[in-house]
Motif scaffolding. Sequence first.
Motif, PDB file in Angstrom:
ATOM      1  N   ILE A 389       0.857  -1.117   0.020  1.00  0.00           N
ATOM      2  CA  ILE A 389      -0.100  -0.015   0.110  1.00  0.00           C
ATOM      3  C   ILE A 389       0.882   1.322  -0.003  1.00  0.00           C
ATOM      4  O   ILE A 389       0.679   2.164  -0.986  1.00  0.00           O
ATOM      5  CB  ILE A 389      -1.133  -0.176   1.080  1.00  0.00           C
ATOM      6  CG1 ILE A 389      -2.276  -1.053   0.754  1.00  0.00           C
ATOM      7  CG2 ILE A 389      -1.545   1.204   1.505  1.00  0.00           C
ATOM      8  CD1 ILE A 389      -3.250  -1.174   1.789  1.00  0.00           C
ATOM      9  N   PRO A 390       1.750   1.402   0.995  1.00  0.00           N
ATOM     10  CA  PRO A 390       2.782   2.629   0.942  1.00  0.00           C
ATOM     11  C   PRO A 390       3.222   2.960  -0.384  1.00  0.00           C
ATOM     12  O   PRO A 390       3.743   4.067  -1.006  1.00  0.00           O
ATOM     13  CB  PRO A 390       3.602   2.529   2.069  1.00  0.00           C
ATOM     14  CG  PRO A 390       3.097   1.603   2.854  1.00  0.00           C
ATOM     15  CD  PRO A 390       2.443   0.637   2.081  1.00  0.00           C
ATOM     16  N   ARG A 391       3.772   1.813  -1.078  1.00  0.00           N
ATOM     17  CA  ARG A 391       4.739   1.703  -2.418  1.00  0.00           C
ATOM     18  C   ARG A 391       3.730   2.089  -3.338  1.00  0.00           C
ATOM     19  O   ARG A 391       3.987   2.922  -4.365  1.00  0.00           O
ATOM     20  CB  ARG A 391       5.187   0.537  -2.605  1.00  0.00           C
ATOM     21  CG  ARG A 391       6.717   0.284  -1.838  1.00  0.00           C
ATOM     22  CD  ARG A 391       7.047  -1.320  -1.937  1.00  0.00           C
ATOM     23  NE  ARG A 391       8.376  -1.334  -1.243  1.00  0.00           N
ATOM     24  CZ  ARG A 391       8.403  -1.642  -0.118  1.00  0.00           C
ATOM     25  NH1 ARG A 391       7.519  -1.738   0.612  1.00  0.00           N
ATOM     26  NH2 ARG A 391       9.834  -1.796   0.513  1.00  0.00           N
ATOM     27  N   ALA A 392       2.441   1.639  -3.441  1.00  0.00           N
ATOM     28  CA  ALA A 392       1.519   2.147  -4.507  1.00  0.00           C
ATOM     29  C   ALA A 392       1.012   3.387  -4.348  1.00  0.00           C
ATOM     30  O   ALA A 392       0.842   4.188  -5.386  1.00  0.00           O
ATOM     31  CB  ALA A 392       0.135   1.004  -4.300  1.00  0.00           C
ATOM     32  N   ILE A 393       1.003   3.970  -3.304  1.00  0.00           N
ATOM     33  CA  ILE A 393       0.687   5.678  -3.090  1.00  0.00           C
ATOM     34  C   ILE A 393       1.939   6.068  -3.765  1.00  0.00           C
ATOM     35  O   ILE A 393       1.768   7.230  -4.603  1.00  0.00           O
ATOM     36  CB  ILE A 393       0.644   5.986  -1.563  1.00  0.00           C
ATOM     37  CG1 ILE A 393      -0.489   5.208  -0.957  1.00  0.00           C
ATOM     38  CG2 ILE A 393       0.711   7.369  -1.373  1.00  0.00           C
ATOM     39  CD1 ILE A 393      -0.865   5.443   0.481  1.00  0.00           C
ATOM     40  N   ILE A 394       3.145   5.712  -3.505  1.00  0.00           N
ATOM     41  CA  ILE A 394       4.279   6.439  -3.866  1.00  0.00           C
ATOM     42  C   ILE A 394       4.460   6.347  -5.368  1.00  0.00           C
ATOM     43  O   ILE A 394       4.625   7.353  -6.051  1.00  0.00           O
ATOM     44  CB  ILE A 394       5.600   5.838  -3.211  1.00  0.00           C
ATOM     45  CG1 ILE A 394       5.703   6.077  -1.701  1.00  0.00           C
ATOM     46  CG2 ILE A 394       6.964   6.268  -3.905  1.00  0.00           C
ATOM     47  CD1 ILE A 394       6.885   5.346  -1.124  1.00  0.00           C
ATOM     48  N   ARG A 395       3.871   5.386  -5.820  1.00  0.00           N
ATOM     49  CA  ARG A 395       3.900   5.028  -7.311  1.00  0.00           C
ATOM     50  C   ARG A 395       3.172   6.020  -8.019  1.00  0.00           C
ATOM     51  O   ARG A 395       3.218   6.400  -9.077  1.00  0.00           O
ATOM     52  CB  ARG A 395       3.904   3.821  -7.631  1.00  0.00           C
ATOM     53  CG  ARG A 395       5.254   2.973  -7.328  1.00  0.00           C
ATOM     54  CD  ARG A 395       5.343   1.642  -8.261  1.00  0.00           C
ATOM     55  NE  ARG A 395       6.594   0.986  -8.213  1.00  0.00           N
ATOM     56  CZ  ARG A 395       6.796  -0.192  -7.454  1.00  0.00           C
ATOM     57  NH1 ARG A 395       5.928  -0.471  -6.384  1.00  0.00           N
ATOM     58  NH2 ARG A 395       8.024  -0.616  -7.444  1.00  0.00           N
ATOM     59  N   ALA A 396       1.886   6.246  -7.581  1.00  0.00           N
ATOM     60  CA  ALA A 396       0.696   6.890  -7.888  1.00  0.00           C
ATOM     61  C   ALA A 396       1.212   8.225  -8.182  1.00  0.00           C
ATOM     62  O   ALA A 396       0.755   9.099  -8.954  1.00  0.00           O
ATOM     63  CB  ALA A 396      -0.576   6.700  -6.880  1.00  0.00           C
ATOM     64  N   CYS A 397       2.207   8.931  -7.225  1.00  0.00           N
ATOM     65  CA  CYS A 397       2.398  10.282  -6.974  1.00  0.00           C
ATOM     66  C   CYS A 397       3.891  10.601  -7.399  1.00  0.00           C
ATOM     67  O   CYS A 397       4.213  11.725  -7.434  1.00  0.00           O
ATOM     68  CB  CYS A 397       2.063  11.040  -5.914  1.00  0.00           C
ATOM     69  SG  CYS A 397       2.847  10.461  -4.360  1.00  0.00           S
ATOM     70  N   CYS A 398       4.770   9.529  -7.952  1.00  0.00           N
ATOM     71  CA  CYS A 398       6.224   9.776  -8.181  1.00  0.00           C
ATOM     72  C   CYS A 398       6.298   9.116  -9.498  1.00  0.00           C
ATOM     73  O   CYS A 398       6.058   8.044  -9.616  1.00  0.00           O
ATOM     74  CB  CYS A 398       7.181   9.474  -7.295  1.00  0.00           C
ATOM     75  SG  CYS A 398       6.884  10.311  -5.576  1.00  0.00           S
ATOM     76  N   ASN A 399       7.223   9.608 -10.265  1.00  0.00           N
ATOM     77  CA  ASN A 399       7.647   8.813 -11.540  1.00  0.00           C
ATOM     78  C   ASN A 399       8.819   7.958 -11.412  1.00  0.00           C
ATOM     79  O   ASN A 399       9.426   7.051 -12.043  1.00  0.00           O
ATOM     80  CB  ASN A 399       8.063   9.961 -12.621  1.00  0.00           C
ATOM     81  CG  ASN A 399       6.578  10.207 -13.472  1.00  0.00           C
ATOM     82  OD1 ASN A 399       5.759   9.484 -13.537  1.00  0.00           O
ATOM     83  ND2 ASN A 399       6.415  11.487 -13.607  1.00  0.00           N
ATOM     84  N   HIS A 400       9.595   8.273 -10.197  1.00  0.00           N
ATOM     85  CA  HIS A 400      10.811   7.441  -9.911  1.00  0.00           C
ATOM     86  C   HIS A 400      11.042   6.979  -8.774  1.00  0.00           C
ATOM     87  O   HIS A 400      11.229   7.681  -7.608  1.00  0.00           O
ATOM     88  CB  HIS A 400      12.193   8.521 -10.228  1.00  0.00           C
ATOM     89  CG  HIS A 400      11.792   9.387 -11.507  1.00  0.00           C
ATOM     90  ND1 HIS A 400      12.023   8.890 -12.787  1.00  0.00           N
ATOM     91  CD2 HIS A 400      11.820  10.777 -11.526  1.00  0.00           C
ATOM     92  CE1 HIS A 400      11.774   9.881 -13.676  1.00  0.00           C
ATOM     93  NE2 HIS A 400      11.897  11.000 -12.994  1.00  0.00           N
ATOM     94  N   PHE A 401      10.835   5.623  -8.610  1.00  0.00           N
ATOM     95  CA  PHE A 401      10.832   4.897  -7.396  1.00  0.00           C
ATOM     96  C   PHE A 401      11.683   3.639  -7.554  1.00  0.00           C
ATOM     97  O   PHE A 401      11.604   2.669  -8.404  1.00  0.00           O
ATOM     98  CB  PHE A 401       9.490   4.433  -7.167  1.00  0.00           C
ATOM     99  CG  PHE A 401       9.503   3.508  -5.796  1.00  0.00           C
ATOM    100  CD1 PHE A 401       9.707   4.135  -4.559  1.00  0.00           C
ATOM    101  CD2 PHE A 401       9.211   2.099  -5.904  1.00  0.00           C
ATOM    102  CE1 PHE A 401       9.609   3.140  -3.400  1.00  0.00           C
ATOM    103  CE2 PHE A 401       9.314   1.347  -4.651  1.00  0.00           C
ATOM    104  CZ  PHE A 401       9.553   1.812  -3.480  1.00  0.00           C
ATOM    105  N   TYR A 402      12.590   3.244  -6.504  1.00  0.00           N
ATOM    106  CA  TYR A 402      13.515   2.170  -6.403  1.00  0.00           C
ATOM    107  C   TYR A 402      13.498   1.831  -5.255  1.00  0.00           C
ATOM    108  O   TYR A 402      13.720   2.507  -4.158  1.00  0.00           O
ATOM    109  CB  TYR A 402      15.122   2.455  -6.874  1.00  0.00           C
ATOM    110  CG  TYR A 402      14.991   2.816  -8.354  1.00  0.00           C
ATOM    111  CD1 TYR A 402      15.179   2.011  -9.587  1.00  0.00           C
ATOM    112  CD2 TYR A 402      14.993   4.289  -8.557  1.00  0.00           C
ATOM    113  CE1 TYR A 402      15.193   2.313 -10.713  1.00  0.00           C
ATOM    114  CE2 TYR A 402      14.922   4.629  -9.938  1.00  0.00           C
ATOM    115  CZ  TYR A 402      14.916   3.747 -10.946  1.00  0.00           C
ATOM    116  OH  TYR A 402      15.059   4.481 -12.397  1.00  0.00           O
TER     117      TYR A 402
END
Length: 496
Positions: A389-402
């Motif tokens: 869930i936290p990762r899905a939120i980050i991916r929904a509002c950021c283009n660059h995630f690792y």
Amino acid sequence: MSEIKAPVLRKSRAVPVLEPGAMAHSKPFPAGPEIQARLGFPDRLVPDWEKVAVNLLGDLVKQSRALQVFLDSCVKCGACTDKCHYFLGTADPKNMPVARQDLLRSVYRRYYTFAGKFFPGLVGARDMTKEVLDDWYSYFHQCSQCRRCSVFCPFGIDTAEISMAARYIMSSVGMGQKYTNEIISKVHNIGNNLGLPEPALADTLISLEEDVKEETGVEVRFPLDVKGAEVLVVTPSADFFAEPHIDGLIGYAKVFHAAGVSWTLSSHASEASNFSMFIGSHSNLQRVAVRIREAAQELGVRRIIVGECGHAWRVAYNYWNTLIGPFDFLDRNYPVPQHICEFTHDLIDHGAIRFDKSANDDKVVTFHDSCNVSRASRMGNHPGGQFTIPRAIIRACCNHFYDMAPETIHEKTFCCGGGGGLLTDDLLELRVKGAAPRMNALKQVVEEHGVNHVAAICAICKSQFSRVLPYYQFSMNMVGSVHGLVSKAILLGPGN
Ligand code: SF4
Ligand code: SF4
């Protein structure tokens, strides 16, 4: 700062060469008489404290079958030895989880097992002495109760529970720790960890409304003590003042605004965190938590949502129902309690809030799983929701995630180094050294992917990282709230 030497970060996580006694000097400041008294603990070491401590240990073992199993079932297989961040960062063998457990187990064996009573030397049983108590005070304050070791133990032995029991006994014989016990007493007296009175809280929220209006042109409310609101938000008081926590609070407010859901904060329950868990005190745990139930009933809300705080979520998720339930006065169509990430994620899933992801394009983001969320709770309605869930939120509002390396995230996440009531400068050396495994994993994604931002959903992790990142040549500004990212990218209405 320069006196504390952070361990050198290496690509391979080798087991350190043992340095016996390396951290024997590390002890937190003791709680003064006034603080102890406010929590219902003796103000100095009680007469006959050895007997009192041993009797209390017996009571705790009788009350908790889990504690007894943890103390009885270790087979010294060694699987946990190199899993603790404090051992990896300090090389002190007493920071191996099994050795930490043995500090309490040796006393338990001496007084509560046949072999320990009659053949103490054969089974590593020890009398309760001042030397033992001093060892407890030092090394049970070098455990952040993160539970990482229990993930690797074939019997699931939970050192965190043993550490809580030991700290409870210490507080109860008059040897409490200043940092945790003072914070708990502030919540009892004023309502939050910071000792922030209601007028100051109200002023802060008004300033935030003005700041957001200036930044976005939109009137986003930060309501306080509004009767009849749909949702009561309880959040760590650090969200009201500290950086980068406050960006998270702004993010919650924007989410409620965009979703059109009425909400309120409470001056009576202006603290979600509950440090009583760290000292294993059930009565203080309940006394702190009950303020939230009282506020919810007084304000007549239908839902309670918990802000970004790791151990607060653990307390809410695991204990609220038995501590301060039942919650039959709340709307049972929603989870009780609900995490702010569950709330935001649900809105994203239903297309009820939208983002301009490019607003976060200056950031290459990684996520730090907080221990209490990862290993002591869940989110959503499927196993592992606390990771996705936290990762899905980050991916929904950021283009660059690792993500960081797999052996350092999810249920195997490394503690930030400051959890469990250790976030105090009298333990700074421990905090810096204990952060090494997390810093190692961070260094890897910085080098491989250019990561420049660490998002977290725990107030303690955020404060700890801000303090220790510079010791590892990272910027203290690298850390942020997940809802800080939400805040930057969320669309509030036409034109913003
Ligand atoms: S609970 Fe965490 S801090 Fe405590 S011994 Fe285990 S790994 Fe170390
Ligand atoms: S992994 Fe479990 S059984 Fe093995 S030494 Fe550690 S605590 Fe004992």
